[in-house]
Design a protein around this motif. Structure first.
Motif, mmCIF file in Angstrom:
data_model
loop_
_atom_site.group_PDB
_atom_site.id
_atom_site.type_symbol
_atom_site.label_atom_id
_atom_site.label_comp_id
_atom_site.label_asym_id
_atom_site.label_seq_id
_atom_site.Cartn_x
_atom_site.Cartn_y
_atom_site.Cartn_z
ATOM 1 N N ARG A 156 0.831 -1.203 0.000
ATOM 2 C CA ARG A 156 0.000 0.000 0.000
ATOM 3 C C ARG A 156 0.866 1.254 0.000
ATOM 4 N N SER A 157 2.098 1.155 0.514
ATOM 5 C CA SER A 157 2.937 2.356 0.488
ATOM 6 C C SER A 157 3.791 2.435 -0.779
ATOM 7 N N GLU A 158 4.176 1.283 -1.332
ATOM 8 C CA GLU A 158 5.108 1.326 -2.478
ATOM 9 C C GLU A 158 4.445 0.988 -3.822
ATOM 10 N N GLY A 159 3.284 0.333 -3.783
ATOM 11 C CA GLY A 159 2.653 -0.092 -5.030
ATOM 12 C C GLY A 159 1.715 0.966 -5.590
ATOM 13 N N GLN A 160 1.212 0.682 -6.763
ATOM 14 C CA GLN A 160 0.238 1.595 -7.374
ATOM 15 C C GLN A 160 -0.950 0.789 -7.901
ATOM 16 N N ARG A 161 -2.126 1.323 -7.674
ATOM 17 C CA ARG A 161 -3.377 0.700 -8.149
ATOM 18 C C ARG A 161 -3.479 -0.756 -7.677
ATOM 19 N N VAL A 162 -3.199 -0.946 -6.380
ATOM 20 C CA VAL A 162 -3.202 -2.307 -5.827
ATOM 21 C C VAL A 162 -4.456 -2.541 -4.980
ATOM 22 N N SER A 163 -5.182 -3.603 -5.322
ATOM 23 C CA SER A 163 -6.306 -4.046 -4.490
ATOM 24 C C SER A 163 -5.824 -5.219 -3.646
ATOM 25 N N VAL A 164 -6.010 -5.112 -2.336
ATOM 26 C CA VAL A 164 -5.637 -6.183 -1.413
ATOM 27 C C VAL A 164 -6.903 -6.918 -1.017
ATOM 28 N N LEU A 165 -6.923 -8.232 -1.253
ATOM 29 C CA LEU A 165 -8.125 -9.016 -0.934
ATOM 30 C C LEU A 165 -7.883 -9.900 0.284
ATOM 31 N N ARG A 166 -8.875 -9.935 1.173
ATOM 32 C CA ARG A 166 -8.761 -10.744 2.393
ATOM 33 C C ARG A 166 -9.860 -11.812 2.415
ATOM 34 N N PRO A 167 -9.588 -12.974 1.816
ATOM 35 C CA PRO A 167 -10.579 -14.051 1.846
ATOM 36 C C PRO A 167 -10.592 -14.769 3.189
ATOM 37 N N SER A 168 -11.659 -15.543 3.392
ATOM 38 C CA SER A 168 -11.725 -16.456 4.542
ATOM 39 C C SER A 168 -11.330 -17.837 4.031
ATOM 40 N N LYS A 169 -11.920 -18.906 4.566
ATOM 41 C CA LYS A 169 -11.592 -20.261 4.098
ATOM 42 C C LYS A 169 -12.124 -20.436 2.667
ATOM 43 N N ILE A 170 -11.214 -20.701 1.730
ATOM 44 C CA ILE A 170 -11.617 -20.760 0.318
ATOM 45 C C ILE A 170 -12.026 -22.182 -0.071
ATOM 46 N N HIS A 171 -13.118 -22.290 -0.814
ATOM 47 C CA HIS A 171 -13.532 -23.602 -1.331
ATOM 48 C C HIS A 171 -13.965 -23.443 -2.783
ATOM 49 N N GLY A 172 -13.832 -24.535 -3.555
ATOM 50 C CA GLY A 172 -14.199 -24.498 -4.958
ATOM 51 C C GLY A 172 -13.340 -25.487 -5.728
ATOM 52 N N ALA A 173 -13.545 -25.566 -7.016
ATOM 53 C CA ALA A 173 -12.757 -26.497 -7.836
ATOM 54 C C ALA A 173 -11.324 -26.005 -7.929
ATOM 55 N N GLY A 174 -10.369 -26.905 -7.773
ATOM 56 C CA GLY A 174 -8.965 -26.572 -7.959
ATOM 57 C C GLY A 174 -8.193 -26.291 -6.689
ATOM 58 N N VAL A 175 -8.887 -25.989 -5.577
ATOM 59 C CA VAL A 175 -8.160 -25.597 -4.361
ATOM 60 C C VAL A 175 -7.262 -26.737 -3.876
ATOM 61 N N ARG A 176 -6.045 -26.388 -3.492
ATOM 62 C CA ARG A 176 -5.100 -27.429 -3.072
ATOM 63 C C ARG A 176 -5.446 -28.028 -1.713
ATOM 64 N N GLN A 177 -6.244 -27.278 -0.954
ATOM 65 C CA GLN A 177 -6.651 -27.774 0.364
ATOM 66 C C GLN A 177 -8.171 -27.954 0.337
ATOM 67 N N PRO A 178 -8.651 -29.033 -0.274
ATOM 68 C CA PRO A 178 -10.110 -29.172 -0.416
ATOM 69 C C PRO A 178 -10.776 -29.413 0.939
ATOM 70 N N ARG A 179 -11.748 -28.578 1.251
ATOM 71 C CA ARG A 179 -12.330 -28.630 2.594
ATOM 72 C C ARG A 179 -13.506 -29.595 2.694
ATOM 73 N N LEU A 180 -14.050 -29.992 1.534
ATOM 74 C CA LEU A 180 -15.271 -30.794 1.585
ATOM 75 C C LEU A 180 -15.013 -32.282 1.379
ATOM 76 N N TRP A 181 -13.761 -32.683 1.398
ATOM 77 C CA TRP A 181 -13.450 -34.092 1.195
ATOM 78 C C TRP A 181 -14.029 -34.955 2.326
ATOM 79 N N GLY A 182 -13.999 -34.438 3.539
ATOM 80 C CA GLY A 182 -14.532 -35.201 4.672
ATOM 81 C C GLY A 182 -15.970 -35.636 4.415
ATOM 82 N N VAL A 183 -16.750 -34.732 3.836
ATOM 83 C CA VAL A 183 -18.155 -35.033 3.542
ATOM 84 C C VAL A 183 -18.252 -36.032 2.393
ATOM 85 N N LEU A 184 -17.539 -35.735 1.299
ATOM 86 C CA LEU A 184 -17.652 -36.598 0.122
ATOM 87 C C LEU A 184 -17.121 -38.007 0.411
ATOM 88 N N ALA A 185 -16.031 -38.076 1.176
ATOM 89 C CA ALA A 185 -15.460 -39.388 1.501
ATOM 90 C C ALA A 185 -16.492 -40.248 2.229
#
Ligand code: NAP
Length: 340
Positions: A156-185
């Motif tokens: 924020r001090s050195e960059g320009q036109r930077v959007s900083v995003l703060r997600p929570s626990k991410i889920h969806g196709a492709g995620v390396r840490q799949p959170r819903l495997w416990g259910v599907l298994a």
């Protein structure tokens, strides 16, 4: 001439973002260390995959070249990496950095990885204080949030036109840490019950759809901002699990138990502590409201396509996915908000 987008570390959580950008007419290049992680259908979308390690600043800088329309960094964890990204951002029309909700501290300085749980006193907005940095290693419980927070400050001090995003626990196709495997298994194993400990926790979820829509909104309005990224339907973990089980096509009865009644195999619930993100700022930018199901359907379909039956009859995912812990499909397995 289509606008160009470069996504650093983009075959995981940023997969949906790459696809939405391509469908929106962007010419998309994605980096990663392993070309085999590239989804086959990307060729049809015109998404280009380049093998480049984010730690090789020279190679990444060469890809940025004279600048791109949109630069998204999914692999910026430290102040040093933020300095690199800040330099690149000055050549780009818009830059997005994936930070995390782990940056937040409560009024006593407690954070997500503190020995004592933080008290957020309501939904957490972007103005909440963030963690102090004292040179901690970023690959540590204390250091992850502190490094991300410092990286944000550098950007924020050195960059320009930077959007900083703060997600929570991410889920969806492709995620390396799949959170819903416990259910599907459990569904694949034909189980009918799932014991859950502390299923009342309410932690915001972030679907890859929410992330993608937010990146698109930032690309459309280059500027400096910090945004929480979360789905619009935060609910107790037990309700999310129930919905995920239904979406997985199973008939799992969730049984609330206390920790003492769990057998040996205790897995971590996907949502572990109370923390709801305030997303009013994203709505003001025009980011559409997404739901938990937007990511859950995609993740479950994707996991189903990857799951293989082992010779002993159990189901497993490929080793490159980050699925740890006990066999969650086991008859006596529990899911708990905190591992025992
Ligand atoms: N997952 C969450 O719940 C969550 C929550 C909040 C914030 N975040 C943030 O989101 C970002 C993504 O993290 P994630 O855990 O969700 O992982 P992910 O995006 O699911 O997977 C990591 C991606 O980055 C690539 N990658 C990893 N190391 C790389 C390197 N050195 N150079 C180039 N590409 C690399 C991986 O491909 P290869 O392995 O093939 O290189 C993969 O495409 C991080 O900044 C993280 O702090 C994640």
């Amino acid at each position: 001439m289509p606008d160009t987008a470069l996504l650093l570390g983009g075959t995981g959580t940023l997969r949906r973002t790459a696809e939405l950008l391509a469908m929106d007419g962007w010419q998309v290049t994605v980096t990663g260390r392993d070309a085999s992680a590239t989804p086959q259908h990307w060729a049809g979308l015109g998404i280009r995959m380049v093998v480049a390690d984010r730690s090789d600043a020279q190679a990444t800088s060469a890809l940025v070249g004279d600048g791109v329309g949109l630069l998204v960094d999914g692999q910026c964890y430290t102040p040093q990496q933020a300095q690199e990204l800040a330099r690149w951002s000055r050549r780009c029309a818009s830059t997005v950095m994936l930070s995390a909700k782990a940056v937040y501290a409560d009024r006593h300085g407690r954070h997500l990885n503190s020995p004592e749980a933080p008290d957020w006193e309501g939904a957490v907005a972007e103005g909440q204080p963030t963690m102090a940095y004292a040179g901690q290693e970023f690959r540590s419980a204390e250091g992850y949030g502190a490094n991300k927070a410092e990286a944000e400050r550098v950007l924020r001090s050195e960059g320009q036109r930077v959007s900083v995003l703060r997600p929570s626990k991410i889920h969806g196709a492709g995620v390396r840490q799949p959170r819903l495997w416990g259910v599907l298994a459990r569904v694949l194993a034909g189980r009918t019950a799932m014991p859950v400990v502390r299923g009342g926790v309410v932690e915001s979820t972030t679907s890859t759809e929410a992330l993608a829509r937010t990146v698109l909104a930032c690309a459309g309005r280059p500027g400096e901002r910090v945004l929480n990224v979360a789905d619009g339907d935060p609910r107790p973990a037990r309700e999310l699990l129930r919905e995920a089980a239904e979406l997985a096509g199973g008939d799992l009865e969730l049984v609330e138990v206390d920790g003492g009644h769990c057998a040996e195999s205790v897995g971590r619930l996907p949502w572990t502590l109370d923390m709801v993100l305030d997303t009013a700022a994203a709505r003001t930018l025009g980011v559409p409201v997404t739901s938990f199901a937007d990511g859950a359907v995609a993740e479950l379909d994707w996991l189903r396509s990857l799951a293989r039956r082992e010779p002993d009859g159990t189901w497993a995912l490929p080793g490159w996915l980050d699925v740890e812990g006990p066999d969650l499909a086991a008859e006596d397995a529990c899911l708990s908000a905190w591992p025992r």
